[in-house]
Design a protein around this motif. Structure first.
Motif, PDB file in Angstrom:
ATOM      1  N   GLY A 239       0.808  -1.203   0.000  1.00 41.31           N
ATOM      2  CA  GLY A 239       0.000   0.000   0.000  1.00 41.31           C
ATOM      3  C   GLY A 239       0.844   1.255   0.000  1.00 41.31           C
ATOM      4  O   GLY A 239       2.063   1.216   0.176  1.00 41.31           O
ATOM      5  N   VAL A 240       0.151   2.357  -0.204  1.00 42.32           N
ATOM      6  CA  VAL A 240       0.759   3.676  -0.106  1.00 42.32           C
ATOM      7  C   VAL A 240       0.161   4.346   1.120  1.00 42.32           C
ATOM      8  O   VAL A 240      -1.066   4.464   1.227  1.00 42.32           O
ATOM      9  N   ARG A 241       1.021   4.728   2.054  1.00 43.59           N
ATOM     10  CA  ARG A 241       0.599   5.454   3.254  1.00 43.59           C
ATOM     11  C   ARG A 241       1.053   6.901   3.119  1.00 43.59           C
ATOM     12  O   ARG A 241       2.212   7.168   2.800  1.00 43.59           O
ATOM     13  N   LEU A 242       0.126   7.805   3.348  1.00 41.80           N
ATOM     14  CA  LEU A 242       0.405   9.232   3.271  1.00 41.80           C
ATOM     15  C   LEU A 242       0.056   9.870   4.600  1.00 41.80           C
ATOM     16  O   LEU A 242      -1.019   9.630   5.144  1.00 41.80           O
ATOM     17  N   THR A 243       0.963  10.682   5.112  1.00 41.93           N
ATOM     18  CA  THR A 243       0.715  11.402   6.354  1.00 41.93           C
ATOM     19  C   THR A 243       0.930  12.887   6.092  1.00 41.93           C
ATOM     20  O   THR A 243       2.002  13.289   5.632  1.00 41.93           O
ATOM     21  N   PHE A 244      -0.095  13.660   6.372  1.00 43.92           N
ATOM     22  CA  PHE A 244      -0.055  15.117   6.233  1.00 43.92           C
ATOM     23  C   PHE A 244      -0.129  15.714   7.629  1.00 43.92           C
ATOM     24  O   PHE A 244      -1.018  15.368   8.402  1.00 43.92           O
ATOM     25  N   GLU A 245       0.815  16.601   7.928  1.00 43.10           N
ATOM     26  CA  GLU A 245       0.874  17.168   9.274  1.00 43.10           C
ATOM     27  C   GLU A 245       1.145  18.664   9.203  1.00 43.10           C
ATOM     28  O   GLU A 245       1.952  19.124   8.400  1.00 43.10           O
ATOM     29  N   ASP A 246       0.429  19.404  10.032  1.00 47.86           N
ATOM     30  CA  ASP A 246       0.645  20.846  10.106  1.00 47.86           C
ATOM     31  C   ASP A 246       0.619  21.296  11.561  1.00 47.86           C
ATOM     32  O   ASP A 246       0.248  20.535  12.449  1.00 47.86           O
ATOM     33  N   GLN A 247       1.039  22.510  11.775  1.00 43.67           N
ATOM     34  CA  GLN A 247       1.041  23.109  13.111  1.00 43.67           C
ATOM     35  C   GLN A 247       0.043  24.267  13.158  1.00 43.67           C
ATOM     36  O   GLN A 247       0.226  25.228  13.882  1.00 43.67           O
ATOM     37  N   GLY A 248      -1.026  24.146  12.377  1.00 46.27           N
ATOM     38  CA  GLY A 248      -2.047  25.182  12.299  1.00 46.27           C
ATOM     39  C   GLY A 248      -2.932  25.228  13.526  1.00 46.27           C
ATOM     40  O   GLY A 248      -2.597  24.681  14.576  1.00 46.27           O
ATOM     41  N   PRO A 249      -4.099  25.859  13.386  1.00 44.89           N
ATOM     42  CA  PRO A 249      -4.985  26.069  14.529  1.00 44.89           C
ATOM     43  C   PRO A 249      -5.676  24.813  15.030  1.00 44.89           C
ATOM     44  O   PRO A 249      -6.263  24.811  16.115  1.00 44.89           O
ATOM     45  N   GLY A 250      -5.624  23.721  14.281  1.00 49.66           N
ATOM     46  CA  GLY A 250      -6.284  22.493  14.697  1.00 49.66           C
ATOM     47  C   GLY A 250      -7.774  22.535  14.390  1.00 49.66           C
ATOM     48  O   GLY A 250      -8.309  23.529  13.908  1.00 49.66           O
ATOM     49  N   ILE A 251      -8.446  21.433  14.684  1.00 51.69           N
ATOM     50  CA  ILE A 251      -9.873  21.283  14.410  1.00 51.69           C
ATOM     51  C   ILE A 251     -10.585  21.049  15.734  1.00 51.69           C
ATOM     52  O   ILE A 251     -10.293  20.081  16.445  1.00 51.69           O
ATOM     53  N   ALA A 252     -11.513  21.915  16.051  1.00 52.22           N
ATOM     54  CA  ALA A 252     -12.224  21.828  17.335  1.00 52.22           C
ATOM     55  C   ALA A 252     -13.216  20.667  17.370  1.00 52.22           C
ATOM     56  O   ALA A 252     -13.337  19.985  18.377  1.00 52.22           O
ATOM     57  N   ASP A 253     -13.929  20.419  16.286  1.00 51.84           N
ATOM     58  CA  ASP A 253     -14.979  19.394  16.255  1.00 51.84           C
ATOM     59  C   ASP A 253     -14.722  18.464  15.070  1.00 51.84           C
ATOM     60  O   ASP A 253     -15.153  18.738  13.948  1.00 51.84           O
ATOM     61  N   LEU A 254     -14.037  17.355  15.328  1.00 49.19           N
ATOM     62  CA  LEU A 254     -13.677  16.433  14.249  1.00 49.19           C
ATOM     63  C   LEU A 254     -14.899  15.804  13.595  1.00 49.19           C
ATOM     64  O   LEU A 254     -14.928  15.638  12.377  1.00 49.19           O
ATOM     65  N   GLN A 255     -15.912  15.451  14.381  1.00 53.65           N
ATOM     66  CA  GLN A 255     -17.116  14.850  13.803  1.00 53.65           C
ATOM     67  C   GLN A 255     -17.760  15.794  12.795  1.00 53.65           C
ATOM     68  O   GLN A 255     -18.151  15.385  11.710  1.00 53.65           O
ATOM     69  N   LEU A 256     -17.857  17.046  13.155  1.00 52.20           N
ATOM     70  CA  LEU A 256     -18.444  18.041  12.263  1.00 52.20           C
ATOM     71  C   LEU A 256     -17.563  18.235  11.028  1.00 52.20           C
ATOM     72  O   LEU A 256     -18.063  18.296   9.902  1.00 52.20           O
ATOM     73  N   ALA A 257     -16.260  18.306  11.223  1.00 47.90           N
ATOM     74  CA  ALA A 257     -15.333  18.524  10.113  1.00 47.90           C
ATOM     75  C   ALA A 257     -15.365  17.382   9.100  1.00 47.90           C
ATOM     76  O   ALA A 257     -15.059  17.584   7.929  1.00 47.90           O
ATOM     77  N   LEU A 258     -15.752  16.185   9.535  1.00 44.64           N
ATOM     78  CA  LEU A 258     -15.801  15.020   8.651  1.00 44.64           C
ATOM     79  C   LEU A 258     -17.141  14.867   7.939  1.00 44.64           C
ATOM     80  O   LEU A 258     -17.312  13.943   7.143  1.00 44.64           O
ATOM     81  N   LYS A 259     -18.077  15.755   8.192  1.00 41.96           N
ATOM     82  CA  LYS A 259     -19.374  15.694   7.520  1.00 41.96           C
ATOM     83  C   LYS A 259     -19.286  16.349   6.151  1.00 41.96           C
ATOM     84  O   LYS A 259     -18.699  17.413   5.997  1.00 41.96           O
ATOM     85  N   ASP A 260     -19.882  15.680   5.152  1.00 39.55           N
ATOM     86  CA  ASP A 260     -19.947  16.263   3.816  1.00 39.55           C
ATOM     87  C   ASP A 260     -20.628  17.624   3.889  1.00 39.55           C
ATOM     88  O   ASP A 260     -21.666  17.780   4.536  1.00 39.55           O
ATOM     89  N   GLY A 261     -20.034  18.588   3.215  1.00 42.84           N
ATOM     90  CA  GLY A 261     -20.630  19.915   3.132  1.00 42.84           C
ATOM     91  C   GLY A 261     -20.167  20.879   4.200  1.00 42.84           C
ATOM     92  O   GLY A 261     -20.360  22.079   4.074  1.00 42.84           O
ATOM     93  N   TYR A 262     -19.521  20.385   5.267  1.00 42.91           N
ATOM     94  CA  TYR A 262     -19.041  21.303   6.305  1.00 42.91           C
ATOM     95  C   TYR A 262     -17.726  21.919   5.839  1.00 42.91           C
ATOM     96  O   TYR A 262     -16.826  21.230   5.390  1.00 42.91           O
ATOM     97  N   THR A 263     -17.626  23.224   5.961  1.00 41.92           N
ATOM     98  CA  THR A 263     -16.376  23.912   5.661  1.00 41.92           C
ATOM     99  C   THR A 263     -16.188  25.053   6.648  1.00 41.92           C
ATOM    100  O   THR A 263     -17.158  25.684   7.061  1.00 41.92           O
ATOM    101  N   SER A 264     -14.953  25.264   7.026  1.00 42.17           N
ATOM    102  CA  SER A 264     -14.645  26.407   7.892  1.00 42.17           C
ATOM    103  C   SER A 264     -14.043  27.524   7.045  1.00 42.17           C
ATOM    104  O   SER A 264     -13.612  28.535   7.556  1.00 42.17           O
TER     105      SER A 264
END
Length: 117
Positions: A56-81
């Motif tokens: 397989g191909v494993r990809l890891t993306f990492e940043d030091q940004g502000p983070g995500i407060a609500d992961l469940q919401l962020a994973l819903k189709d149509g949600y954007t910040s």
């Protein structure tokens, strides 16, 4: 663009079908864009992995940004910040065989995906 090219090369190297190549490249593109747009930049790590006879191909993306407060919401189709369509994280999850995300406000975000042959 470079992430897309490198991911496609690795996908071809392990023998992913054209459909699976397209899926992992599309997911990588979405996650790279999120890393830039929301995380202010970061790193992308590409690895070829093996589990028994599967490769397989494993990809890891990492940043030091502000983070995500609500992961469940962020994973819903149509949600954007931001200005996007809200399909980046949820789309990457659907296009991957494995998906994990770690994030917290003020601590950045790390997303790891795997596509198996």
């Amino acid at each position: 663009m470079r992430v897309r090219q490198d991911v496609r090369s690795r996908a071809i190297e392990i023998g992913l079908s054209l459909v699976d190549q397209t899926k992992i490249v599309t997911a990588a593109s979405e996650l790279a864009r999120n890393t830039l747009d929301y995380g202010g930049g970061g790193t992308a790590r590409l690895q070829i992995v093996q589990d028994g006879v599967r490769r397989g191909v494993r990809l890891t993306f990492e940043d030091q940004g502000p983070g995500i407060a609500d992961l469940q919401l962020a994973l819903k189709d149509g949600y954007t910040s931001g200005k996007g369509l809200g399909l980046g994280l949820s789309g990457a999850k659907r296009l991957s065989n494995e998906f994990s995300i770690d994030s917290a406000p003020g601590e950045g975000t790390r997303v790891t995906i795997v596509r198996w042959s």
